[in-house]
Design a protein around this motif. Sequence first.
Motif, mmCIF file in Angstrom:
data_model
loop_
_atom_site.group_PDB
_atom_site.id
_atom_site.type_symbol
_atom_site.label_atom_id
_atom_site.label_comp_id
_atom_site.label_asym_id
_atom_site.label_seq_id
_atom_site.Cartn_x
_atom_site.Cartn_y
_atom_site.Cartn_z
ATOM 1 N N GLN A 30 2.252 -3.163 9.766
ATOM 2 C CA GLN A 30 1.781 -2.705 8.463
ATOM 3 C C GLN A 30 1.276 -3.882 7.633
ATOM 4 O O GLN A 30 1.816 -4.986 7.702
ATOM 5 C CB GLN A 30 2.909 -2.011 7.702
ATOM 6 C CG GLN A 30 3.257 -0.641 8.214
ATOM 7 C CD GLN A 30 2.120 0.339 8.001
ATOM 8 O OE1 GLN A 30 1.736 0.655 6.877
ATOM 9 N NE2 GLN A 30 1.576 0.828 9.103
ATOM 10 N N SER A 31 0.257 -3.646 6.830
ATOM 11 C CA SER A 31 -0.219 -4.686 5.922
ATOM 12 C C SER A 31 0.836 -4.983 4.861
ATOM 13 O O SER A 31 0.953 -6.108 4.386
ATOM 14 C CB SER A 31 -1.548 -4.282 5.284
ATOM 15 O OG SER A 31 -1.410 -3.049 4.604
ATOM 16 N N TYR A 32 1.628 -3.995 4.497
ATOM 17 C CA TYR A 32 2.763 -4.184 3.588
ATOM 18 C C TYR A 32 3.941 -4.658 4.435
ATOM 19 O O TYR A 32 4.301 -4.016 5.417
ATOM 20 C CB TYR A 32 3.098 -2.863 2.887
ATOM 21 C CG TYR A 32 4.163 -2.999 1.830
ATOM 22 C CD1 TYR A 32 3.835 -3.376 0.538
ATOM 23 C CD2 TYR A 32 5.498 -2.748 2.129
ATOM 24 C CE1 TYR A 32 4.806 -3.506 -0.444
ATOM 25 C CE2 TYR A 32 6.472 -2.871 1.154
ATOM 26 C CZ TYR A 32 6.122 -3.253 -0.124
ATOM 27 O OH TYR A 32 7.075 -3.391 -1.097
ATOM 28 N N LYS A 95 -2.456 0.581 7.030
ATOM 29 C CA LYS A 95 -2.320 0.511 5.572
ATOM 30 C C LYS A 95 -1.603 1.741 5.002
ATOM 31 O O LYS A 95 -1.711 2.032 3.813
ATOM 32 C CB LYS A 95 -3.693 0.337 4.923
ATOM 33 C CG LYS A 95 -4.313 -1.000 5.247
ATOM 34 C CD LYS A 95 -5.568 -1.224 4.439
ATOM 35 C CE LYS A 95 -6.166 -2.552 4.805
ATOM 36 N NZ LYS A 95 -6.065 -3.518 3.739
ATOM 37 N N ASP A 98 0.872 0.769 2.140
ATOM 38 C CA ASP A 98 0.072 0.336 0.976
ATOM 39 C C ASP A 98 -0.531 1.538 0.264
ATOM 40 O O ASP A 98 -0.519 1.622 -0.970
ATOM 41 C CB ASP A 98 -1.063 -0.587 1.418
ATOM 42 C CG ASP A 98 -0.646 -2.053 1.461
ATOM 43 O OD1 ASP A 98 0.203 -2.447 0.659
ATOM 44 O OD2 ASP A 98 -1.181 -2.766 2.312
#
Length: 102
Positions: A30-32, A95, A98
């Motif tokens: 995950q980008s987060y 994403k 996010d």
Amino acid sequence: MNSNPLISVIITTYNRPNLLKRSIDSVLKQSYKNIELVIIDDSSKAPIDLPDDNRIIYFRNKKNKGVQYSRNKGLSIVSGIYVLNLDDDDYFHKKRIDALLF
């Protein structure tokens, strides 16, 4: 309000290690990044190979109890402010978290 809250993701699984790998990878990529991944193994007979990542919490039921029991077990373990469920045969877009937070 914390702008970087801990997000918990619960994956329940039973005898589907190949599908589980894809699900796990989709969470860890995950980008987060402030996440914990709680994997509840419902007493699988198939071995599970987990990546070496300190964000993973693994629990194995002593006997098969079903998906709802396993999800509730996951809920009793999580530490996050928000909790997401992910089936072992599904995956998140990179994403996904996010998009839900921001």
